[in-house]
Every structure is written in structure tokens, then in C-alpha cells.
Design an enzyme around this catalytic site. Structure first.
Site, PDB file in Angstrom:
ATOM      1  N   SER A 132       0.860  -1.192   0.000  1.00  0.00           N
ATOM      2  CA  SER A 132       0.000   0.000   0.000  1.00  0.00           C
ATOM      3  C   SER A 132       0.889   1.232   0.000  1.00  0.00           C
ATOM      4  CB  SER A 132      -0.862   0.004   1.262  1.00  0.00           C
ATOM      5  OG  SER A 132      -1.497   1.265   1.431  1.00  0.00           O
TER       6      SER A 132
ATOM      7  N   TYR B 259      -1.787  -0.369  10.438  1.00  0.00           N
ATOM      8  CA  TYR B 259      -2.032  -0.746   9.040  1.00  0.00           C
ATOM      9  C   TYR B 259      -0.834  -0.332   8.167  1.00  0.00           C
ATOM     10  CZ  TYR B 259      -3.719  -0.894   4.298  1.00  0.00           C
ATOM     11  OH  TYR B 259      -3.821  -1.162   2.960  1.00  0.00           O
TER      12      TYR B 259
HETATM   13  C1  8X3 Z   1      -5.018   1.467   0.832  1.00  0.00           C
HETATM   14  C2  8X3 Z   1      -4.592   2.861   0.650  1.00  0.00           C
HETATM   15  O1  8X3 Z   1      -4.687   5.269   1.502  1.00  0.00           O
HETATM   16  O2  8X3 Z   1      -6.433   3.755   2.249  1.00  0.00           O
HETATM   17  O3  8X3 Z   1      -3.988   0.670   1.273  1.00  0.00           O
HETATM   18  O4  8X3 Z   1      -4.198   3.544   3.123  1.00  0.00           O
HETATM   19  S1  8X3 Z   1      -5.009   3.875   1.952  1.00  0.00           S
END
Ligand code: 8X3
Length: 253
Positions: free
Chosen positions: A137, A150
Site C-alpha cells: 500500500s 495498518y
Molecule cells: C489502501 C490505501 O490510503 O487507504 O492501502 O491507506 S489507503
């Protein structure tokens, strides 16, 4: 000879789009996920010849072992592993976050990905061929408020991908990390915001975010590169998303 891909998180979003795209390219594809009914629906759509639904909970090592051991002979040699399964939970600051959410992200995005890779990689090395595509990501590189665990888990995925390449020196195994920014058409934000549809709708309103088919296209492109080409990382954002200045909060005095 027909190549075999294993795609995790195949029941929805990116995983489902990647399965459809790889099947359309003539790969035989194992779609792994917990929700068997979703995989069966996908099988009805793409047919039985090139698709094998595999029930697997990536966070449970026994489930992964059992699933891999259950693969019929013609599906046992994995040429392409797409480590797509992953999730974000919550967007609260770290001091308000739920530790259980953090552990779920760590167990899925890190432990699950690492365990499956650990099971598949030795056979690729034995055959001296293979391709691993990880789903990272932009959050693995760009910090933002609420990304805490995350983003850190996706930073792990990025560095793990690059470190695999370091270990694979002299071998003909490729590793790529795809790093998407804002994406819609997946369950990602519904999961992150725990079913708060209004919040999800507001996030995507007018944003023309990345779609699952864009990521499936990227996977297909990486897989179509000549054997001597390794795509290390690809960062993909919608045109509507960009970078901002770093804020400075000043004391009053
Ligand atoms: C997904 C992108 O910007 O929502 O991994 O973290 S974000």
C-alpha cells in the site's frame, strides 16, 4: 505448459478481479479465501477448467497447511503466488485504537502473508522459477493519521518483498510489491469503517479512485514481463489523490 497462480483474498475486491484477469490470460488459478460460497460463485462465473476454489484462513497456520495439502496433483505446483489477502481496521489515532484490531491486521497482513510465502517459496527455489506478487500500500511509505499499525504492516510487506529479492540472488525467482493508494470497489473501507456506509460513501465521493480491475491489470502486466525482468515495486494512486505539506502545530507563546 499452463502456469498455476494462487491468489489469496480471492472472494472479493482485488483478489476476485485478479482471479478473473489471470483466468482470462489462460492461467489456472487457485482462489483462496475463507468464504467458500463466494469462491463457488466465482467458479460459476469463470468456469471449472481454470479455477480451483480453496477454503483457507490465512491467519490460521493449520488451515493453510490443510488447504495446501488438499490441492489435487494438477494444482500443486504454484508458479505465481499473489499475496493479496489483507485488511485495515479503524482510522483512530494509536492512543484510541483497539489492540484486537491491531492484532488482526498483524496476523493477516504480516503473519499470514509470511507463513504462506514460507510454505510456497522452497518449492519455487527447488524448481528455480516463480513469481511472488505482494499487495502492499502507499500507506507502507506515506504516513497518515490513523494508519498506525495498518501502514506499518504494509511497510513490512514492502521491505519483506525487497529482502526476499536479496535472499534470492542468483536464482530465477521474481518478487514484486504493488502499492495502491485510494481504491474503491472492494470491501476495504467497509471493513475499515466497520460497516459505516455513510463514511465509506463520503470517502469515495467524486474521487474516481483506483478500481480492482486496475490492480488486476498491474498483476497481469507484472506476470507478462520477460523472465529476466523483475518489477521491484509499483506505487499506484488515483489522479485525485496526491501529497500534501507536512503540518506544523505551533505552541501558543
Ligand atoms: C489502501 C490505501 O490510503 O487507504 O492501502 O491507506 S489507503
Amino acid at each position: 505448459m499452463t502456469k498455476t497462480a494462487l491468489v489469496t483474498g480471492a472472494s472479493a475486491g482485488f483478489g476476485q478481479a485478479i482471479v478473473k484477469r489471470l483466468v482470462s490470460e489462460g492461467y489456472q488459478v487457485i482462489g483462496a479465501a475463507r468464504r467458500m460460497e463466494k469462491l463457488q460463485a466465482l467458479q460459476e462465473e469463470v468456469g471449472e477448467d481454470l479455477f480451483f476454489p480453496l477454503q483457507m484462513d490465512i491467519t490460521d497456520t493449520a488451515s493453510v497447511d490443510q488447504a495446501l495439502a488438499s490441492l489435487p496433483k494438477p494444482w500443486q505446483t504454484i508458479d505465481i503466488l499473489v499475496n493479496n489477502a489483507g485488511l485495515a481496521l479503524g482510522l483512530e489515532p494509536a492512543y484510541e485504537a483497539d489492540f484486537t484490531d491491531w492484532m488482526t491486521m498483524i496476523n493477516t497482513n504480516i503473519v499470514g502473508l509470511v507463513y504462506l510465502t514460507c510454505q510456497i517459496l522452497p518449492d519455487m527455489v527447488k524448481r528455480d522459477t516463480g513469481l511472488i506478487i505482494n499487495l502492499g500500500s502507499t500507506a507502507g511509505t506515506v504516513p497518515y493519521p490513523g494508519a498506525n499499525v495498518y501502514g506499518a504492516s504494509k511497510a513490512f510487506v514492502k521491505q519483506f518483498s525487497l529482502n526476499l529479492r536479496a535472499d534470492l540472488a542468483g536464482k530465477h525467482i521474481r518478487v514484486s510489491n504493488i502499492e495502491p493508494g485510494l481504491c474503491e470497489g472492494t470491501e476495504f473501507s467497509n471493513v475499515r469503517f466497520k460497516g459505516d456506509d455513510d463514511r465509506v460513501d463520503k470517502l469515495y465521493q467524486g474521487a474516481r479512485a483506483i478500481q480492482p480491475k486496475d490492480i488486476a491489470e498491474t498483476v497481469a502486466w507484472i506476470a507478462s514481463q520477460p523472465a529476466h525482468v523483475n518489477i521491484n515495486r509499483i506505487e499506484i494512486m488515483p489522479v485525485s489523490q496526491t501529497f500534501g505539506p507536512q503540518p506544523i502545530y505551533r505552541d501558543e507563546n
